[in-house]
Design a protein around this motif. Sequence first.
Motif, PDB file in Angstrom:
ATOM      1  N   VAL A 171       0.851  -1.190   0.000  1.00 20.19           N
ATOM      2  CA  VAL A 171       0.000   0.000   0.000  1.00 20.19           C
ATOM      3  C   VAL A 171       0.890   1.244   0.000  1.00 20.19           C
ATOM      4  O   VAL A 171       0.673   2.190  -0.764  1.00 20.19           O
ATOM      5  CB  VAL A 171      -0.964   0.003   1.205  1.00 20.19           C
ATOM      6  N   TRP A 172       1.898   1.236   0.867  1.00 24.28           N
ATOM      7  CA  TRP A 172       2.836   2.363   0.958  1.00 24.28           C
ATOM      8  C   TRP A 172       3.531   2.608  -0.381  1.00 24.28           C
ATOM      9  O   TRP A 172       3.637   3.744  -0.837  1.00 24.28           O
ATOM     10  CB  TRP A 172       3.843   2.075   2.068  1.00 24.28           C
ATOM     11  N   LEU A 173       4.018   1.558  -1.020  1.00 21.19           N
ATOM     12  CA  LEU A 173       4.731   1.701  -2.294  1.00 21.19           C
ATOM     13  C   LEU A 173       3.828   2.238  -3.394  1.00 21.19           C
ATOM     14  O   LEU A 173       4.218   3.137  -4.147  1.00 21.19           O
ATOM     15  CB  LEU A 173       5.345   0.363  -2.716  1.00 21.19           C
ATOM     16  N   VAL A 174       2.622   1.709  -3.514  1.00 18.78           N
ATOM     17  CA  VAL A 174       1.695   2.155  -4.552  1.00 18.78           C
ATOM     18  C   VAL A 174       1.281   3.607  -4.301  1.00 18.78           C
ATOM     19  O   VAL A 174       1.237   4.417  -5.225  1.00 18.78           O
ATOM     20  CB  VAL A 174       0.460   1.222  -4.632  1.00 18.78           C
ATOM     21  N   LEU A 175       1.029   3.950  -3.043  1.00 23.74           N
ATOM     22  CA  LEU A 175       0.675   5.317  -2.692  1.00 23.74           C
ATOM     23  C   LEU A 175       1.828   6.269  -3.029  1.00 23.74           C
ATOM     24  O   LEU A 175       1.620   7.350  -3.591  1.00 23.74           O
ATOM     25  CB  LEU A 175       0.318   5.413  -1.210  1.00 23.74           C
ATOM     26  N   GLY A 176       3.041   5.857  -2.716  1.00 21.57           N
ATOM     27  CA  GLY A 176       4.212   6.672  -3.023  1.00 21.57           C
ATOM     28  C   GLY A 176       4.384   6.894  -4.516  1.00 21.57           C
ATOM     29  O   GLY A 176       4.682   8.006  -4.961  1.00 21.57           O
ATOM     30  N   LYS A 177       4.191   5.839  -5.304  1.00 17.93           N
ATOM     31  CA  LYS A 177       4.318   5.972  -6.761  1.00 17.93           C
ATOM     32  C   LYS A 177       3.231   6.883  -7.323  1.00 17.93           C
ATOM     33  O   LYS A 177       3.489   7.697  -8.213  1.00 17.93           O
ATOM     34  CB  LYS A 177       4.268   4.600  -7.426  1.00 17.93           C
ATOM     35  N   ALA A 178       2.013   6.752  -6.802  1.00 18.23           N
ATOM     36  CA  ALA A 178       0.919   7.614  -7.259  1.00 18.23           C
ATOM     37  C   ALA A 178       1.223   9.070  -6.897  1.00 18.23           C
ATOM     38  O   ALA A 178       1.005   9.980  -7.708  1.00 18.23           O
ATOM     39  CB  ALA A 178      -0.403   7.175  -6.638  1.00 18.23           C
ATOM     40  N   PHE A 179       1.736   9.285  -5.686  1.00 22.13           N
ATOM     41  CA  PHE A 179       2.089  10.639  -5.265  1.00 22.13           C
ATOM     42  C   PHE A 179       3.166  11.223  -6.173  1.00 22.13           C
ATOM     43  O   PHE A 179       3.068  12.376  -6.605  1.00 22.13           O
ATOM     44  CB  PHE A 179       2.557  10.663  -3.811  1.00 22.13           C
ATOM     45  N   GLN A 180       4.191  10.444  -6.478  1.00 24.13           N
ATOM     46  CA  GLN A 180       5.269  10.934  -7.344  1.00 24.13           C
ATOM     47  C   GLN A 180       4.742  11.296  -8.736  1.00 24.13           C
ATOM     48  O   GLN A 180       5.155  12.292  -9.319  1.00 24.13           O
ATOM     49  CB  GLN A 180       6.387   9.892  -7.451  1.00 24.13           C
TER      50      GLN A 180
END
Length: 145
Positions: free
Chosen positions: A9-18
């Motif tokens: 969840v953290w990784l996908v959220l981070g990629k979406a944020f970037q």
Amino acid sequence: MQDTSGVHVWLVLGKAFQALAAHAHKSLKLSETGLGDSEFRVLEVLLHKGPLPVNTIGPKVWLTPGSISVAVDRLEKKALVKRKNTGDRRVRLVELTAKGRALITKTFREHAAAMEKAAGVLSKEERLMLLRLLKKLGKGGDGDS
């Protein structure tokens, strides 16, 4: 099977944020406006909230007391904001000048249009769900919005 772990969840959220951050940075054209990121954030909060004390602006735009003072100084030198005395000698308001209002109004309008385009992959219902879930996640999963 889909990975639903907290790490994923953290990784996908981070990629979406970037990805969204890249759209935001591109839309702001900061080099063309002569603004830095923190200066844009200060102008944007003044546009939407009106004149504010310096110590109120900092937390709203994620700047420390020292950083907000420097950002306001830079904006004042560019004649985009001015400091205004109040009845309380300890409090000085920061407000947009006509030049600052014109610049941030145009810049924010272009930014909002670009972010709308970036979010256009989601339907209204998907956006509402995403906002609800992000708020829930941000509040530690307590479910309050």
